[in-house]
Design an enzyme around this catalytic site. Structure first.
Site, PDB file in Angstrom:
ATOM      1  N   HIS A 240       0.950  -1.164   0.064  1.00  0.00           N
ATOM      2  CA  HIS A 240       0.152  -0.251  -0.017  1.00  0.00           C
ATOM      3  C   HIS A 240       0.998   1.158  -0.136  1.00  0.00           C
ATOM      4  O   HIS A 240       0.480   2.353  -0.314  1.00  0.00           O
ATOM      5  CB  HIS A 240      -0.893   0.004   1.214  1.00  0.00           C
TER       6      HIS A 240
ATOM      7  N   ASP B   5      -0.120  -7.692   1.649  1.00  0.00           N
ATOM      8  CA  ASP B   5       0.295  -6.073   1.796  1.00  0.00           C
ATOM      9  C   ASP B   5       1.963  -6.220   1.754  1.00  0.00           C
ATOM     10  O   ASP B   5       2.275  -5.808   2.949  1.00  0.00           O
ATOM     11  CB  ASP B   5      -0.273  -5.357   2.880  1.00  0.00           C
TER      12      ASP B   5
ATOM     13  N   GLY C 113       2.800   6.118   8.793  1.00  0.00           N
ATOM     14  CA  GLY C 113       4.254   6.449   8.507  1.00  0.00           C
ATOM     15  C   GLY C 113       5.097   5.429   8.711  1.00  0.00           C
ATOM     16  O   GLY C 113       6.312   5.453   8.429  1.00  0.00           O
TER      17      GLY C 113
ATOM     18  N   SER D 116       4.437   2.238   8.160  1.00  0.00           N
ATOM     19  CA  SER D 116       3.776   1.212   7.070  1.00  0.00           C
ATOM     20  C   SER D 116       5.299   0.712   6.244  1.00  0.00           C
ATOM     21  O   SER D 116       6.335   1.491   5.936  1.00  0.00           O
ATOM     22  CB  SER D 116       2.974   1.543   6.193  1.00  0.00           C
TER      23      SER D 116
END
Ligand code: 4AZ
Length: 288
Positions: free
Chosen positions: A83, A136, A231, A233
Site C-alpha cells: 500500500h 500487503d 508513516g 508502514s
C-alpha cells in the site's frame, strides 16, 4: 485508521496532521487516538536493516522525503508494504517516481548520515487486496548494495518467533503520538505477538480490513499504548532477531482492543517461493 493512513501521507504532512483531528467515527473513544504510541528512540546502527522510503518530489524535503518504512532482507533487496506504493500514495505508478529511494544508515532524517540508494526495480504483490488488506507487501531492488551486515533474517513458517506472547520490536519514523507528530529520529516500540483468535476478534471485517491469520499477524498490548502508526508502514517487526512482520494496518494507533496488524513474513516467503531457496535464488536475493 486505514483510510487516513498511507492515504493521508499522499498529502503534505501538515495536511495529514490536520486530517487526524477529524472525528474518526469509530467505536473507540476519540481520546484514544491521542494515546502516545509508546516508542523510544533507537540508533539505526542497532537495527541497520530498518530503512526509510523516500521521495522528496512527492513528500517534500523536510524529513528527507520519508513516507514509509522498509526492511533490507538482502543487500540489494528491500521489503515494504504494497500500500506504500499505491497510486493514491505516490500519485503515479511507482516506476514513474523518478526519485524513489531507500535511505539506509540514517537515524535522524534531518542529518545526512548513511546513504540514499536509488530503487532500480519495484515489484508490488499483484494479489494485494485493498479491501481486506491481505498480501500487503512489495519487493524493491536497489541500484547499489547496502553494507554487509545490514540485512535481517526472515522467520519461516513454524519459527518460534511467531508464538503468541513473544516480545517483538516494531521500528519506524512514523507518527509518534497518533496526532501527526512524525518523528525525525528512528523509534521502536515493544509489542507482544497476539493469538490469532484475539486478532480475529479485533478485526472480524469492516471497511478498514479483515484479519486473515494465513497472511497476517497482529501485535500490541492489552492496554494499548504501544503500536505502529501512520508513516511506519512497510517497516519491520522483529522478534528473537528475525523478521516476522511488516507494518500494514490497524484501527487508529495504540488503542486498547485495536492491535497493529502486520503482513506475516512466513506467508510472503511462501508467495515469493523464498521459503526453500535454491543456492542460486538465495544468492540473487542477497546480492552476492
Ligand atoms: C498506516 O496507515 C498505519 N496502528 C500503520 C499502522 C497502523 C495503523 C495505520 C497500526 O501506516
Amino acid at each position: 485508521m486505514r483510510r487516513l493512513s498511507a492515504r493521508a501521507l499522499a498529502r503534505p504532512l501538515v495536511l495529514a496532521a490536520a486530517a487526524t483531528a477529524i472525528p474518526l467515527g469509530s467505536a473507540a473513544p476519540a481520546s484514544a487516538d491521542s494515546v502516545v504510541v509508546g516508542g523510544f528512540p533507537v540508533e539505526v546502527a542497532d537495527s541497520p536493516w530498518t530503512v526509510a522510503l523516500s521521495s522528496r518530489d512527492r513528500f517534500g524535503g523536510t524529513r528527507a522525503g520519508q513516507f514509509c518504512g522498509g526492511v533490507a532482507v538482502g543487500r540489494t533487496t528491500v521489503l515494504t508494504a504494497a500500500h506504500c506504493l499505491g497510486e493514491e500514495v505516490l500519485g503515479s505508478p511507482p516506476d514513474q517516481v523518478e526519485d524513489l529511494k531507500v535511505i539506509a544508515g540514517r537515524t535522524d532524517l534531518l542529518s545526512d548520515e548513511g546513504q540514499e540508494v536509488r530503487v532500480s526495480a519495484v515489484w508490488v504483490n499483484p494479489a494485494h487486496d485493498d479491501a481486506d488488506n491481505s498480501g500487503d507487501f512489495a519487493v524493491l531492488t536497489l541500484s547499489e548494495a547496502l553494507p554487509a551486515g545490514s540485512v535481517v533474517g526472515m522467520a519461516a513458517e513454524g519459527d518460534p518467533a511467531y508464538t503468541p506472547d513473544t516480545q517483538a520490536l516494531v521500528y519506524g519514523w512514523g507518527d509518534a503520538s497518533g496526532a501527526g507528530d512524525y518523528a525525525n529520529g528512528l523509534r521502536a516500540a515493544r509489542v507482544r505477538v497476539l493469538p490469532d483468535a484475539s486478532c480475529e476478534r479485533a478485526y472480524p471485517g469492516s471497511d478498514e480490513g479483515r484479519y486473515l491469520a494465513s497472511s497476517m499477524l497482529c501485535a500490541g498490548e492489552d492496554a494499548g499504548g504501544r503500536d505502529a502508526c501512520q508513516g511506519d508502514s512497510g517497516g519491520p517487526l522483529v522478534a528473537q532477531g528475525r523478521l516476522i512482520g511488516l507494518v500494514s494496518w490497524g484501527s487508529g494507533c495504540g488503542r486498547p482492543g485495536s492491535p497493529g496488524v502486520y503482513t506475516r513474513v512466513s506467508s510472503l516467503l511462501q508467495t515469493l517461493g523464498w521459503d526453500a531457496p535454491t543456492a542460486a535464488t538465495k544468492g540473487q536475493r542477497e546480492g552476492v
